[in-house]
Design an enzyme around this catalytic site. Structure first.
Site, PDB file in Angstrom:
ATOM      1  N   LYS A 154      -8.637  73.525  77.603  1.00  0.00           N
ATOM      2  CA  LYS A 154      -8.558  73.142  76.200  1.00  0.00           C
ATOM      3  C   LYS A 154      -9.692  72.171  75.907  1.00  0.00           C
ATOM      4  O   LYS A 154      -9.660  71.008  76.318  1.00  0.00           O
ATOM      5  CB  LYS A 154      -7.234  72.461  75.852  1.00  0.00           C
ATOM      6  CG  LYS A 154      -7.058  72.296  74.327  1.00  0.00           C
ATOM      7  CD  LYS A 154      -6.205  71.126  73.931  1.00  0.00           C
ATOM      8  CE  LYS A 154      -6.968  69.843  73.847  1.00  0.00           C
ATOM      9  NZ  LYS A 154      -7.970  69.785  72.737  1.00  0.00           N
ATOM     10  N   GLU A 229      -9.769  61.315  84.891  1.00  0.00           N
ATOM     11  CA  GLU A 229     -10.951  60.472  84.666  1.00  0.00           C
ATOM     12  C   GLU A 229     -10.790  59.881  83.284  1.00  0.00           C
ATOM     13  O   GLU A 229     -10.950  60.569  82.278  1.00  0.00           O
ATOM     14  CB  GLU A 229     -12.228  61.303  84.800  1.00  0.00           C
ATOM     15  CG  GLU A 229     -13.470  60.444  84.931  1.00  0.00           C
ATOM     16  CD  GLU A 229     -14.256  60.364  83.643  1.00  0.00           C
ATOM     17  OE1 GLU A 229     -14.209  59.279  83.013  1.00  0.00           O
ATOM     18  OE2 GLU A 229     -14.885  61.351  83.249  1.00  0.00           O
ATOM     19  N   CYS A 263     -18.002  57.222  78.857  1.00  0.00           N
ATOM     20  CA  CYS A 263     -17.035  56.416  79.603  1.00  0.00           C
ATOM     21  C   CYS A 263     -17.705  55.495  80.613  1.00  0.00           C
ATOM     22  O   CYS A 263     -17.146  54.460  80.974  1.00  0.00           O
ATOM     23  CB  CYS A 263     -16.025  57.316  80.302  1.00  0.00           C
ATOM     24  SG  CYS A 263     -16.780  58.508  81.441  1.00  0.00           S
ATOM     25  N   GLU A 360     -13.029  49.373  75.279  1.00  0.00           N
ATOM     26  CA  GLU A 360     -14.143  50.306  75.470  1.00  0.00           C
ATOM     27  C   GLU A 360     -14.820  50.515  74.112  1.00  0.00           C
ATOM     28  O   GLU A 360     -14.229  51.082  73.197  1.00  0.00           O
ATOM     29  CB  GLU A 360     -13.624  51.635  76.031  1.00  0.00           C
ATOM     30  CG  GLU A 360     -14.718  52.558  76.515  1.00  0.00           C
ATOM     31  CD  GLU A 360     -14.168  53.759  77.276  1.00  0.00           C
ATOM     32  OE1 GLU A 360     -14.898  54.304  78.110  1.00  0.00           O
ATOM     33  OE2 GLU A 360     -12.997  54.139  77.026  1.00  0.00           O
TER      34      GLU A 360
END
Length: 459
Positions: A154, A229, A263, A360
């Site tokens: 997906k 992850e 990331c 983040e």
């Protein structure tokens, strides 16, 4: 249908199906039904089909790159680089398919032999993010198929068109229906379909820590294998013995990749106080030279953020830092062209108490902090729930080894801003996830070990 928009100008790039539950179930069924035949194929045959996929995509890499620029917003230079990166995984695992080796062990009995075999774990599923729409698909699919697993993917709703084109080329390469499937639609419903189906024996997910925890919780009831992850909060530590020009160049490259929406992007930049002002001056000069523009051009530019929500998040974090005393050396606001474009921003006098320190950023913002000692830098770098990657710059070899042991991250990068390549294990610890992608470590995530005892050999 789901409409895909170009983040640079809001134009329509294309559409992708909003699949109903029945269509998702059918794709999962095909993935499960194809597993026995695919896993039984000789490793050489799986390898050849992956290699054919690699060759076809490589020949048309410019087509893929231009599509990626339109639906993701990254510049053409970066898109071509991502394709080389992703193709490296297809090539690597086309070769690695032939090297999933078992072993024989010394026997504990005189009439027996001990064998250790590695078998594909079964049908698998993967959920990928929008920031690397080519590489993420290539890495996950190539690894699974090389191991003898089948996989249903997906892709992110923001960037599904690159994924569909990869599937199209896979079919042309002889990777059949069921072996590699794709579904697009409601992410919550699809995630539940993947996690609830007992036939899916492994899920690989790259995305936010929040969603990763939900998936892990749902998979826990079935003890379903996972590779996660997740989010990052990468420290980038510059010591006073570092070569400043190299450190600045490495930081700019790492931070502005995909407009900071990565990331592994440096989130907290710790600079030793003796070189702080010199470093900031060099960094400001380097960043000021970089244009903010749409990405369909050959030179490197900082492109748009992915959507309005991303712009609001970055704007809020920057405003919060400024209100608490951070100083703006560059940028600090939307770019002049408006829309989803945000200026590359340099913030100094940052403190660990600011919201940005524990969030983040996912934008082109350089947040700089001062430190005095090595011990302080390590303590502050580790003061986060995340542990994906840590960067450090030093010419002291002893310090480099101390940092490699002391920094709490799945990856420690010394004197470089580059992390990934197909041959190395990519992944994090703590709330950044578990499992590894890349190298021979990656394919181990898709096999299970079987111990076989063959006794009764005495005559």
């Amino acid at each position: 249908m789901i409409t895909v928009f170009n983040p640079a100008d809001g134009s329509v790039v294309g559409e992708t199906p909003l699949m109903a539950a029945e269509e998702v179930a059918a794709a999962i069924n095909r993935t499960c039904e194809a597993f026995p035949a695919w896993s039984a194929k000789p490793a050489k045959e799986r390898s050849d089909r992956l290699r054919r996929w690699y060759d076809l995509v490589r020949a048309d890499r410019r087509v893929f790159a231009e599509l990626m620029v339109k639906e993701n917003g990254k510049c053409l230079t970066e898109a071509l680089g991502e394709i080389e990166y992703g193709l490296g995984f297809i090539e690597w695992y086309a070769e690695e398919a032939k090297r999933v080796n078992g072993e024989t062990l010394p026997s504990h009995a005189p009439d027996a032999s001990v064998l250790v075999m590695k078998e594909p774990v079964g049908p698998t599923a993967a959920i990928t993010p929008w920031n690397f729409p080519f590489m993420m698909i290539a890495r996950k699919v190539a690894t699974a198929l090389a191991a003898g697993c089948t996989m249903v993917i997906k892709p992110a709703e923001e960037t599904p068109l690159t994924a569909w084109k990869l599937l199209e080329y896979a079919r042309e390469a002889g990777i059949p229906q069921g072996v590699f499937e794709m579904v697009t639609g409601d992410p919550k419903a699809i995630g539940e379909a993947f996690t609830s189906d007992e036939r899916i024996r492994k899920i690989s997910f790259t995305g936010s820590t929040r969603v990763g925890k939900l998936l892990a919780s749902n998979c826990g009831a079935q003890l379903k294998k996972m590779t996660l992850e997740l989010g990052g909060n990468a420290p980038f530590i510059v010591f006073d013995d570092a070569t400043l020009t190299d450190a600045v160049n490495g930081l700019v490259s790492a931070k502005l990749r995909n407009s900071g929406q990565v990331c592994i992007s440096p989130n907290r930049i710790f600079v030793q106080e003796g070189i702080y002002e010199d470093f900031v001056a060099q960094l400001t000069t380097a960043v000021a030279k970089i244009s903010v523009d749409q990405g369909m051009q050959d030179e490197f530019v900082v492109g748009p953020l992915i959507n309005q929500q991303a712009v609001e998040k970055v704007t809020s974090l920057v405003s919060d830092a400024i209100s608490q005393g951070a100083t703006v050396r560059l940028g600090g606001k939307l770019a002049d062209r408006g829309g989803l474009f945000y200026q590359p921003t340099i913030l100094c006098d940052m403190r660990d108490s600011f919201a940005m320190h524990n969030t983040e950023i996912f934008g082109p913002v350089f947040a700089l902090y001062r430190f005095k000692t090595e011990e302080e830098a390590i303590r502050r770098a580790n003061n986060t729930e995340y542990g994906l990657v840590s960067y450090a710059w030093t010419t002291d070899l002893g310090r480099a080894f101390r940092l490699s042991r002391s920094l709490e991250a799945g990856m420690v990068i010394i004197n470089s801003g580059s992390v990934g390549t197909a041959s190395v294990p990519f992944g994090g610890i703590k709330h950044s996830g578990y499992g590894r992608e890349g190298g021979h470590y990656g394919i181990e995530e898709y096999v299970q070990v079987k111990y076989v005892l063959m006794a009764g050999q005495q005559r």
